[in-house]
Design an enzyme around this catalytic site. Structure first.
Site, mmCIF file in Angstrom:
data_model
loop_
_atom_site.group_PDB
_atom_site.id
_atom_site.type_symbol
_atom_site.label_atom_id
_atom_site.label_comp_id
_atom_site.label_asym_id
_atom_site.label_seq_id
_atom_site.Cartn_x
_atom_site.Cartn_y
_atom_site.Cartn_z
ATOM 1 N N LYS A 47 0.838 -1.213 0.000
ATOM 2 C CA LYS A 47 0.000 0.000 0.000
ATOM 3 C C LYS A 47 0.871 1.261 0.000
ATOM 4 O O LYS A 47 0.608 2.200 -0.745
ATOM 5 C CB LYS A 47 -0.903 -0.018 1.237
ATOM 6 N N ASN A 48 1.927 1.255 0.841
ATOM 7 C CA ASN A 48 2.705 2.479 1.013
ATOM 8 C C ASN A 48 3.742 2.705 -0.085
ATOM 9 O O ASN A 48 4.524 3.651 -0.026
ATOM 10 C CB ASN A 48 3.337 2.508 2.403
ATOM 11 N N CYS A 145 -4.688 7.914 8.996
ATOM 12 C CA CYS A 145 -5.028 7.397 10.318
ATOM 13 C C CYS A 145 -4.763 8.433 11.404
ATOM 14 O O CYS A 145 -3.822 9.219 11.305
ATOM 15 C CB CYS A 145 -4.218 6.142 10.594
HETATM 16 N N1 EPU Z 1 6.531 14.346 10.653
HETATM 17 C C1 EPU Z 1 6.615 15.671 10.979
HETATM 18 N N2 EPU Z 1 6.465 16.595 9.981
HETATM 19 C C2 EPU Z 1 6.232 16.228 8.689
HETATM 20 C C3 EPU Z 1 6.168 14.864 8.363
HETATM 21 C C4 EPU Z 1 6.323 13.932 9.377
HETATM 22 O O1 EPU Z 1 6.820 16.030 12.142
HETATM 23 O O2 EPU Z 1 6.104 17.129 7.828
HETATM 24 C C5 EPU Z 1 6.659 13.334 11.731
HETATM 25 C C6 EPU Z 1 5.339 12.575 11.931
HETATM 26 O O3 EPU Z 1 4.456 13.290 12.750
HETATM 27 C C7 EPU Z 1 5.816 11.283 12.564
HETATM 28 C C8 EPU Z 1 7.178 11.064 11.897
HETATM 29 O O4 EPU Z 1 7.571 12.315 11.342
HETATM 30 O O5 EPU Z 1 5.985 11.443 13.935
HETATM 31 C C9 EPU Z 1 7.186 10.034 10.805
HETATM 32 O O6 EPU Z 1 6.178 10.314 9.845
HETATM 33 P P1 EPU Z 1 6.369 9.946 8.315
HETATM 34 O O7 EPU Z 1 6.356 11.206 7.514
HETATM 35 O O8 EPU Z 1 7.526 9.027 8.179
HETATM 36 O O9 EPU Z 1 5.030 9.147 8.025
HETATM 37 P P2 EPU Z 1 4.110 9.234 6.748
HETATM 38 O O10 EPU Z 1 4.905 9.377 5.519
HETATM 39 O O11 EPU Z 1 2.991 10.191 7.000
HETATM 40 C C10 EPU Z 1 4.163 6.680 6.194
HETATM 41 C C11 EPU Z 1 3.143 5.602 6.096
HETATM 42 C C12 EPU Z 1 2.669 5.213 7.479
HETATM 43 C C13 EPU Z 1 3.869 4.748 8.285
HETATM 44 C C14 EPU Z 1 4.945 5.839 8.321
HETATM 45 C C15 EPU Z 1 6.204 5.400 9.020
HETATM 46 C C16 EPU Z 1 2.109 6.059 3.985
HETATM 47 C C17 EPU Z 1 0.902 6.494 3.252
HETATM 48 N N3 EPU Z 1 2.027 6.080 5.308
HETATM 49 O O12 EPU Z 1 3.477 7.781 6.789
HETATM 50 O O13 EPU Z 1 1.769 4.132 7.321
HETATM 51 O O14 EPU Z 1 3.454 4.447 9.589
HETATM 52 O O15 EPU Z 1 5.282 6.236 6.979
HETATM 53 O O16 EPU Z 1 6.748 4.298 8.383
HETATM 54 O O17 EPU Z 1 3.111 5.686 3.392
HETATM 55 C C18 EPU Z 1 -0.174 2.922 7.632
HETATM 56 O O18 EPU Z 1 0.117 2.319 6.582
HETATM 57 O O19 EPU Z 1 -1.112 2.567 8.392
HETATM 58 C C19 EPU Z 1 0.605 4.086 8.015
HETATM 59 C C20 EPU Z 1 0.226 4.940 8.955
#
Ligand code: EPU
Length: 474
Positions: A47-48, A145
């Site tokens: 998915k990701n 989420c």
């Molecule tokens: N963060 C910030 N500022 C930003 C971006 C992120 O502070 O601008 C922080 C977030 O709040 C968090 C941390 O950085 O504490 C990590 O967030 P990240 O950006 O890595 O997460 P994401 O890209 O929003 C993706 C996956 C998540 C997965 C995380 C970590 C997708 C669509 N989502 O989220 O997957 O948990 O990486 O591996 O790729 C899921 O599949 O259920 C899911 C939540």
């Protein structure tokens, strides 16, 4: 959207009014627990990665072809957004194959785009590709989420570094790049997956060289880099989380078979362990799951990896996968800490914790990626689990949440006999953990809001049936 980059999304609590509203609908699964899951299922593209690969198709000047795309809600959201921007998305000949034709990329109205507001976090990744293709972009209020504030400050900071202007309005973000996008040197405050993808999708066609430090290097990111490289990009992954991208003036379409979903694979593995069952996950790949496999074995689970064998004359070949099972006897308590790759994924944590309620002794889980990803343990406690959550950084290195008053460490005392309960699903991964708990518990549980699981788990009800679970829609 509020006027700060530190945009905070509303946080939906377990058992909150809107969750109960969902509970009143017919979106409920009745789970007769206590039967081990036994059988074989298959996972498709992650998915990701798949959702990001779909966005990357916007950058090409010719069609792209993506295989093994799961039928999940996030894919539908991105498909809808691509369609609104003039990308023709059609089903290919193979089951799970999508073809993207970006020949007529065009602007969409904010009203049309806003139909997708709140449904996924992927729209934020449209920024770079739309700025390259159209010179402007509108991004609706995000969804995804509710597992913490989930700000987008890193994304916006990166886009500004490339030369984009960002205007925030109550309806969403308006971006433009009046002078084009230019390569930049940039360090992320934290190796965010989404922000790294933002930089990649923007830098590949920005003028000049971009150097990103403290980048995320999850397997899904490396697979996205492979896709971009197939499209004509020049990207070097250096040691120490440094990624260097040399911008090119144009990219073409790609053909790609994505890496399998290692979160889904681990979720079924945890379900096998928690229900004392035996599940073979076809498509699961050892290399991307090494950290999970180490913990699974430490807890006392068994697994066997089957390598794929390509078909040859007179031999149909064999699909690879991993068989996971509970060997009988007691499970062991463990201490684990979630982390960025190659650490233990935050998304593996919730399903595994259900199995840890069955382990003898005290297990410790320190969540270091999201500050509010342990709320679901309340539901497990309502089923007889014994889980305490703490503000301290327990069992590992101090993390950025330790001093900020977030309950982000859990101590799980086991084994506990789980009993049936009525549960409301709060988010995708916690939702799957509720489902596993209901399957492991004695008696009949009602799990409300199960449709949320379709966001990330393809055909999960059919898979449950294949594994012999006793579940029904009332
Ligand atoms: N963060 C910030 N500022 C930003 C971006 C992120 O502070 O601008 C922080 C977030 O709040 C968090 C941390 O950085 O504490 C990590 O967030 P990240 O950006 O890595 O997460 P994401 O890209 O929003 C993706 C996956 C998540 C997965 C995380 C970590 C997708 C669509 N989502 O989220 O997957 O948990 O990486 O591996 O790729 C899921 O599949 O259920 C899911 C939540």
């Amino acid at each position: 959207m509020p006027g700060s980059d530190d945009y905070r999304e509303p946080h939906h609590q377990h058992g909150s009014t809107d969750a109960l509203e969902v509970a009143l609908t017919d979106d409920v699964l009745v789970v007769h627990g206590g039967t081990p899951l036994e059988g074989r299922i298959r996972v498709r593209g992650a998915k990701n990665l798949v959702s990001k690969a779909m966005v990357a198709a916007l950058l090409g000047d010719s069609p792209s072809r993506l295989f093994d795309v799961p039928k999940i809600r996030d894919v539908e959201v991105v498909r809808g957004l691509l369609g609104l921007h003039g990308v023709k998305v059609t089903d290919g000949a193979e089951d799970g194959e999508l073809v993207f034709d970006p020949a007529n990329v065009e602007s969409a109205s904010t009203d049309q785009i806003n139909v997708h507001a709140g449904s996924s976090r992927i729209p934020i990744l449209f920024c770079g590709p739309l700025l390259h293709r159209l010179g402007h972009a509108f991004i609706p209020d995000l969804g995804g989420c509710h597992i913490g504030p989930r700000p987008i400050d890193f994304h916006l900071q990166a886009l500004r570094e490339f030369g984009a202007t960002v205007e925030k309005t109550p309806e969403g973000l308006h971006l433009s790049a009046p002078n084009g996008l230019h390569g930049t040197k940039f360090a992320l405050p934290y190796p965010s997956v989404g922000a790294t993808e933002q930089v990649l999708l923007t830098a590949v066609m920005a003028e000049g060289v971009t150097e990103l430090r403290n980048a995320a290097v999850e397997p899904e990111i490396i697979d996205l880099i492979c896709i971009l490289q197939k499209m004509g990009a020049i990207i070097k992954v250096h040691t120490d989380r440094v990624i260097e991208i040399q911008g090119v003036p144009k990219l073409h379409g790609y053909t790609h078979r994505p890496i399998p979903d290692r979160i889904e694979a681990a979720s079924w593995a945890a379900a096998a362990l928690a229900t004392r069952g035996h599940v073979e996950v076809l498509g699961a790949q050892q290399a991307d799951m090494m950290t999970f496999l180490n913990i699974f074995r430490s807890v006392g689970g068994e697994y066997e990896v089957t390598d794929a064998r390509p078909p040859k004359l007179g031999d149909a070949g064999q699909e690879g996968g991993i068989r996971f099972w509970h060997p009988g006897g007691e499970l062991n308590a463990v201490a684990l800490e979630t982390d960025v790759h190659p650490g233990f994924m935050t998304d593996w944590q919730q399903p595994l914790v259900v199995a840890l309620t069955q382990a003898r002794g005290l297990s410790i889980v320190h969540e270091t990626v999201y500050e509010q990803r342990l709320g679901y343990t309340e539901a497990l406690n309502s089923m007889g689990a014994n889980i305490q959550v703490y503000r301290d950084c327990l069992g590992g290195t101090p993390c950025r949440f330790g001093r900020r008053n977030f309950k982000h460490s859990a101590v799980i005392a086991g084994p506990s006999k789980l009993h049936a309960a009525d549960l409301v699903i709060p988010d995708l991964r916690a939702g799957f953990s509720h489902l596993i708990a209901a399957l492991a518990a004695e008696g009949t549980s009602r799990v409300y809001g199960v449709d949320l699981i379709n966001r990330g788990y393809e055909d999960f009800e059919a898979k449950l049936a294949d594994l012999g679970a006793h579940v029904e829609r009332p």
